[in-house]
Design a protein around this motif. Structure first.
Motif, mmCIF file in Angstrom:
data_model
loop_
_atom_site.group_PDB
_atom_site.id
_atom_site.type_symbol
_atom_site.label_atom_id
_atom_site.label_comp_id
_atom_site.label_asym_id
_atom_site.label_seq_id
_atom_site.Cartn_x
_atom_site.Cartn_y
_atom_site.Cartn_z
ATOM 1 N N ILE A 191 -1.747 -6.998 -2.631
ATOM 2 C CA ILE A 191 -2.119 -6.410 -3.923
ATOM 3 C C ILE A 191 -1.579 -4.989 -3.934
ATOM 4 N N PRO A 192 -0.669 -4.664 -4.861
ATOM 5 C CA PRO A 192 -0.143 -3.301 -4.898
ATOM 6 C C PRO A 192 -1.246 -2.281 -5.223
ATOM 7 N N MET A 243 -5.254 0.688 -8.443
ATOM 8 C CA MET A 243 -4.458 -0.507 -8.686
ATOM 9 C C MET A 243 -3.523 -0.219 -9.871
ATOM 10 N N SER A 244 -2.702 -1.196 -10.235
ATOM 11 C CA SER A 244 -1.768 -1.003 -11.343
ATOM 12 C C SER A 244 -2.490 -0.914 -12.683
ATOM 13 N N VAL A 290 0.857 -1.192 0.000
ATOM 14 C CA VAL A 290 0.000 0.000 0.000
ATOM 15 C C VAL A 290 0.887 1.234 0.000
ATOM 16 N N ARG A 291 0.818 1.972 -1.095
ATOM 17 C CA ARG A 291 1.564 3.229 -1.176
ATOM 18 C C ARG A 291 0.580 4.355 -0.890
ATOM 19 N N GLU A 308 -6.165 -2.892 6.572
ATOM 20 C CA GLU A 308 -7.070 -3.791 5.850
ATOM 21 C C GLU A 308 -6.508 -4.237 4.497
ATOM 22 N N LEU A 309 -5.725 -3.379 3.841
ATOM 23 C CA LEU A 309 -5.270 -3.688 2.482
ATOM 24 C C LEU A 309 -3.905 -4.354 2.409
ATOM 25 N N GLU A 310 -3.012 -4.030 3.308
ATOM 26 C CA GLU A 310 -1.648 -4.567 3.254
ATOM 27 C C GLU A 310 -1.612 -6.099 3.236
ATOM 28 N N PRO A 311 -2.384 -6.799 4.075
ATOM 29 C CA PRO A 311 -2.325 -8.267 4.085
ATOM 30 C C PRO A 311 -2.753 -8.918 2.761
#
Length: 169
Positions: free
Chosen positions: A142-143, A55-56, A5-6, A136-139
């Motif tokens: 998904i970049p 997302m990418s 997560v950036r 919530e998103l880091e685990p």
């Protein structure tokens, strides 16, 4: 430190409407997503938080979103209701957030737009909200990029629907 997560380092500065005076004395109104130039004096910072998760690849339809990501953003939305004005999170209390619209596919990403009933937001609240997104998103591994959503009209895009939701109806 997050791996997947950036977070936009100027997230607070890009959030909401800003009224600024430039170094040469010009008064400007900056829309959500825009950042004041260095040396500008931010006179007023108003509006309500609007986040975008990118997302990418661009999100054009609900099918472009992995179900695990969309479901995690629903958990984010649920947790945002417990954010208090001082930046603490209390899942058993009603914080300053009265409503969360989204996640919804919008402008190539996933939009979460908050209703704080005119309270707006402050740095401690935004730090806590950002932490919730990261937790919530880091685990998911998904970049993604978390940034301030650009200007959104009053039209609310339809909420994201999971694969199961789309198959059911």
């Amino acid at each position: 430190m997050t791996t997947y997560v950036r977070v936009d380092e100027d997230l607070f500065g890009r959030m909401g409407l800003k009224f600024v005076v430039t170094p040469d004395g010009q008064a400007l109104e900056l829309l959500p997503g825009q950042l004041a130039e260095p040396g500008a004096d931010v006179i007023s910072h108003v509006g309500e938080p609007r986040f975008q998760v990118r997302m990418s690849t661009p999100v054009l339809t609900d099918a472009d979103v992995p179900d695990v990501l969309g479901l995690a953003l629903r958990r984010v939305a649920d947790r945002l209701f417990g954010v208090m004005p001082d930046g603490t999170e209390d899942p058993d209390a009603s914080g300053i957030v009265e409503g969360v619209m989204g996640p919804a596919a919008h402008d190539g990403g996933l939009l979460l737009s908050l209703d704080t009933d005119g309270f707006g937001f402050n740095p401690p609240m935004l730090e806590t909200m950002t932490r919730i997104f990261v937790e919530e998103l880091e685990p998911l591994a998904i970049p993604v990029e978390l940034c301030a959503a650009s200007w959104v009209t009053d039209e609310i895009p339809p909420a994201w629907r999971s694969t199961a939701d789309r198959l059911d109806g």
